[in-house]
Motif scaffolding. Structure first.
Motif, short mmCIF file in Angstrom:
data_model
loop_
_atom_site.label_atom_id
_atom_site.label_comp_id
_atom_site.label_asym_id
_atom_site.label_seq_id
_atom_site.Cartn_x
_atom_site.Cartn_y
_atom_site.Cartn_z
N THR A 203 -45.54 -19.44 3.34
CA THR A 203 -46.85 -18.62 2.90
C THR A 203 -47.16 -17.68 3.96
OG1 THR A 203 -47.26 -21.07 2.35
CG2 THR A 203 -49.17 -19.42 2.03
N LEU A 204 -47.18 -18.02 5.10
CA LEU A 204 -47.78 -17.15 6.35
C LEU A 204 -46.93 -15.77 6.50
CD1 LEU A 204 -48.05 -20.25 8.96
CD2 LEU A 204 -49.85 -19.09 7.60
N PRO A 205 -47.57 -14.69 6.56
CA PRO A 205 -46.69 -13.56 6.94
C PRO A 205 -46.05 -13.68 8.21
CG PRO A 205 -49.07 -13.26 7.14
CD PRO A 205 -49.14 -14.70 6.73
N PHE A 206 -44.96 -13.07 8.28
CA PHE A 206 -44.12 -13.17 9.55
C PHE A 206 -43.56 -14.21 10.01
CE2 PHE A 206 -47.35 -9.60 9.65
CZ PHE A 206 -46.50 -8.46 8.93
N ALA A 207 -43.79 -15.44 9.38
CA ALA A 207 -43.31 -16.69 9.58
C ALA A 207 -41.95 -17.02 9.40
CB ALA A 207 -44.50 -17.78 9.36
N GLY A 208 -41.05 -16.32 8.53
CA GLY A 208 -39.83 -16.61 8.13
C GLY A 208 -39.97 -17.70 7.12
N THR A 209 -38.90 -18.60 7.30
CA THR A 209 -38.78 -19.91 6.33
C THR A 209 -39.89 -21.00 6.67
OG1 THR A 209 -36.44 -19.13 6.25
CG2 THR A 209 -37.04 -21.20 5.46
N GLY A 210 -40.25 -21.39 5.51
CA GLY A 210 -40.74 -22.64 5.98
C GLY A 210 -40.15 -23.73 5.01
N GLY B 238 -36.48 -30.39 9.00
CA GLY B 238 -37.79 -30.38 9.58
C GLY B 238 -37.75 -29.22 10.86
N GLN B 239 -36.67 -28.76 11.20
CA GLN B 239 -36.79 -27.67 12.09
C GLN B 239 -37.44 -26.28 11.63
OE1 GLN B 239 -34.14 -28.29 10.17
NE2 GLN B 239 -32.20 -26.89 10.50
N TYR B 240 -37.39 -26.36 10.20
CA TYR B 240 -38.03 -25.16 9.64
C TYR B 240 -39.50 -25.05 9.30
CZ TYR B 240 -33.77 -22.67 9.40
OH TYR B 240 -32.48 -22.03 9.96
N VAL B 241 -40.11 -26.08 9.78
CA VAL B 241 -41.58 -26.61 9.44
C VAL B 241 -42.21 -25.65 10.41
CG1 VAL B 241 -43.70 -28.14 9.62
CG2 VAL B 241 -41.28 -28.90 8.47
N ASN B 242 -43.11 -24.88 10.00
CA ASN B 242 -43.94 -23.89 10.77
C ASN B 242 -45.20 -24.66 11.45
OD1 ASN B 242 -42.40 -21.55 10.71
ND2 ASN B 242 -42.99 -21.11 8.59
N ASN B 243 -45.67 -23.79 12.52
CA ASN B 243 -46.81 -24.42 12.99
C ASN B 243 -48.16 -24.06 12.20
OD1 ASN B 243 -48.46 -25.13 15.47
ND2 ASN B 243 -49.02 -23.07 15.80
N CYS B 244 -49.15 -24.83 12.28
CA CYS B 244 -50.45 -24.74 11.57
C CYS B 244 -51.18 -23.58 12.04
CB CYS B 244 -51.21 -26.03 11.67
SG CYS B 244 -51.65 -26.50 13.08
N ASN C 197 -48.20 -29.45 13.93
CA ASN C 197 -48.83 -28.92 15.28
C ASN C 197 -47.70 -28.77 16.27
OD1 ASN C 197 -50.32 -28.04 17.17
ND2 ASN C 197 -52.08 -29.35 16.24
N TYR C 198 -47.46 -27.65 16.80
CA TYR C 198 -46.51 -27.35 17.67
C TYR C 198 -46.88 -28.06 19.06
CZ TYR C 198 -43.59 -24.22 15.00
OH TYR C 198 -42.55 -24.04 13.95
N TYR C 199 -48.37 -28.38 19.43
CA TYR C 199 -48.73 -28.77 20.56
C TYR C 199 -49.38 -30.24 20.38
CZ TYR C 199 -49.30 -23.67 20.12
OH TYR C 199 -49.07 -22.26 20.01
N PRO D 201 -35.83 -20.60 19.32
CA PRO D 201 -37.08 -21.15 18.99
C PRO D 201 -36.96 -22.40 18.36
CG PRO D 201 -36.45 -19.68 17.34
CD PRO D 201 -35.45 -19.61 18.37
N PHE D 202 -35.87 -23.02 18.52
CA PHE D 202 -35.69 -24.26 17.72
C PHE D 202 -35.55 -25.51 18.72
CE2 PHE D 202 -34.37 -21.45 14.70
CZ PHE D 202 -35.02 -21.86 13.47
N VAL D 203 -35.58 -25.25 19.97
CA VAL D 203 -35.61 -26.40 21.10
C VAL D 203 -36.97 -27.34 21.04
CG1 VAL D 203 -35.10 -27.00 23.41
CG2 VAL D 203 -33.97 -25.09 22.58
C1 LIG Z 1 -38.94 -24.03 14.86
S1 LIG Z 1 -39.01 -22.27 14.17
C2 LIG Z 1 -39.73 -22.69 12.64
C3 LIG Z 1 -38.70 -21.86 11.53
C4 LIG Z 1 -39.12 -20.47 11.59
N1 LIG Z 1 -40.28 -20.07 10.48
C5 LIG Z 1 -37.67 -19.50 10.92
O1 LIG Z 1 -37.64 -19.08 9.91
O2 LIG Z 1 -36.69 -19.75 11.54
C6 LIG Z 1 -40.23 -21.68 15.28
C7 LIG Z 1 -40.69 -20.06 14.76
O3 LIG Z 1 -41.25 -20.19 13.50
C8 LIG Z 1 -42.17 -18.98 13.29
N2 LIG Z 1 -43.48 -19.57 13.29
C9 LIG Z 1 -43.66 -20.79 13.30
N3 LIG Z 1 -45.09 -21.04 13.09
C10 LIG Z 1 -45.62 -19.82 12.68
C11 LIG Z 1 -47.08 -19.48 12.34
N4 LIG Z 1 -47.97 -20.22 12.26
N5 LIG Z 1 -47.08 -18.11 12.50
C12 LIG Z 1 -45.93 -17.05 12.51
N6 LIG Z 1 -44.83 -17.59 12.74
C13 LIG Z 1 -44.57 -19.03 13.00
C14 LIG Z 1 -41.97 -18.36 15.01
O4 LIG Z 1 -41.21 -17.16 15.11
C15 LIG Z 1 -41.52 -19.71 15.83
O5 LIG Z 1 -41.09 -19.27 17.00
#
Ligand SMILES: C[S@@+](CC[C@H](N)C(=O)[O-])C[C@H]1O[C@@H](n2cnc3c(N)ncnc32)[C@H](O)[C@@H]1O
Length: 286
Positions: free
Chosen positions: A117-124, A214-220, A280-282, A160-162
């Protein structure tokens, strides 16, 4: 002045327990409002390990039933185990068509990867069917498990997956490049007779264990608060050997003398179909 600032930064850095290192360096100051805080390491768990075990066992038993039909060499070993399934599992039917059916039948929901749903966040990751109650095991964080003292430098470059666990154990959930090669190699090494001790299919578009995304879950964010959180889960000794084939984690070192570390994502509230999962990544441990 500089020393004080450095000291303050070091203290702050030390208190962050879960972290995707490159992401946090860039975003540390951006969304402090979404920080998850726990008072002690042991209080980081939202549900008991026993509850996590029960959810995984429920799903894995249904998967075993459906895959058993496809894996002749394992059938004999599985027969004994399958005779022990409960009447509750009987109702799920003999042969669910795929992992998603198994998940819906055993856990009551399905999750899947889709554009975020988030712009520029790739896959969720989204809940695509059913209903997730609060406290459910919603996903697993797959990958190679490195103890805090093991070298991961090459695999961690631009990765970014570590994921960093509370105790410093690292999980590399990257499904490409050198990370993928390392996982496959460790998984092949650990085979016990006819039994695989881990699942490599999370490295593909169609994982046999559908929780292993679960590695594809994005940060809130401030607009999208977290609806799941990470929780460490050490696989207990009594976990049935037949079901290890669905665990999406493997130790980097064969000599690791501790239980296999997995990380699950647990729902912080009820979640309905159509919602994207945000973690929450933190986490700050006070
Ligand atoms: C563990 S990966 C999550 C999977 C990632 N969305 C993908 O498609 O590969 C973490 C990366 O996702 C992106 N990401 C995660 N949460 C985000 C957010 N709230 N806004 C923008 N980018 C986000 C960042 O590029 C981050 O380095």
């Amino acid at each position: 002045m500089f020393r004080t600032a450095l000291k303050r930064f070091q203290n702050k850095w030390k208190s962050y327990r879960h972290r995707f290192v490159p992401w946090i360096i860039l975003n540390l100051s951006k969304n402090e409002k979404t920080l998850r805080q726990v008072t002690e390491r042991t209080k980081d768990k939202l549900v008991s390990d026993e509850e996590v075990s029960q959810s995984l066992l429920k799903l894995f038993r249904v998967l075993l039933r459906s895959h058993g039909a496809d894996h002749g060499e394992l059938r004999a070993a599985q027969t004994h185990f399958l005779s022990q399934v409960t009447s509750e599992e009987e109702q799920y039917g003999r042969n669910p068509a795929c992992g998603h059916d198994a998940m819906l039948q055993s856990l009551g929901f399905c999750i899947d990867r889709q554009p975020s749903t988030l712009p520029f966040a790739g896959t969720g990751v989204y809940v695509t069917k059913g209903f997730v109650p609060k406290g459910a095991t919603v996903a697993m964080y797959p990958g190679t498990v490195y103890q805090a003292y093991e070298p991961i430098l090459l695999q961690s470059i631009r990765n970014p997956f570590v994921f960093r666990c509370i105790d410093g154990v690292l999980i590399d959930g990257n499904d490409k490049g050198i990370s993928k090669m390392v996982f496959k190699s460790c998984s092949g090494r650990d085979r016990v007779g006819p039994f695989m001790m881990s699942d490599t299919s999370w490295l593909t578009a169609t994982p046999q264990n559908p929780l292993a995304v679960g590695q594809y879950v994005n940060n809130c964010s401030n607009e999208w608060p977290a609806n799941v959180c990470y929780q460490e889960y050490d696989v207990p000794d009594e976990f049935p050997i037949e079901l290890h084939q669905y665990l999406p984690n493997v130790n980097y070192s064969q000599d690791t003398r501790r239980p296999l570390r997995c990380v699950v994502l647990v729902s912080l509230r009820d979640i309905t179909a159509g919602e994207e999962l945000f973690s929450n990544y933190y986490t700050i441990v006070r």
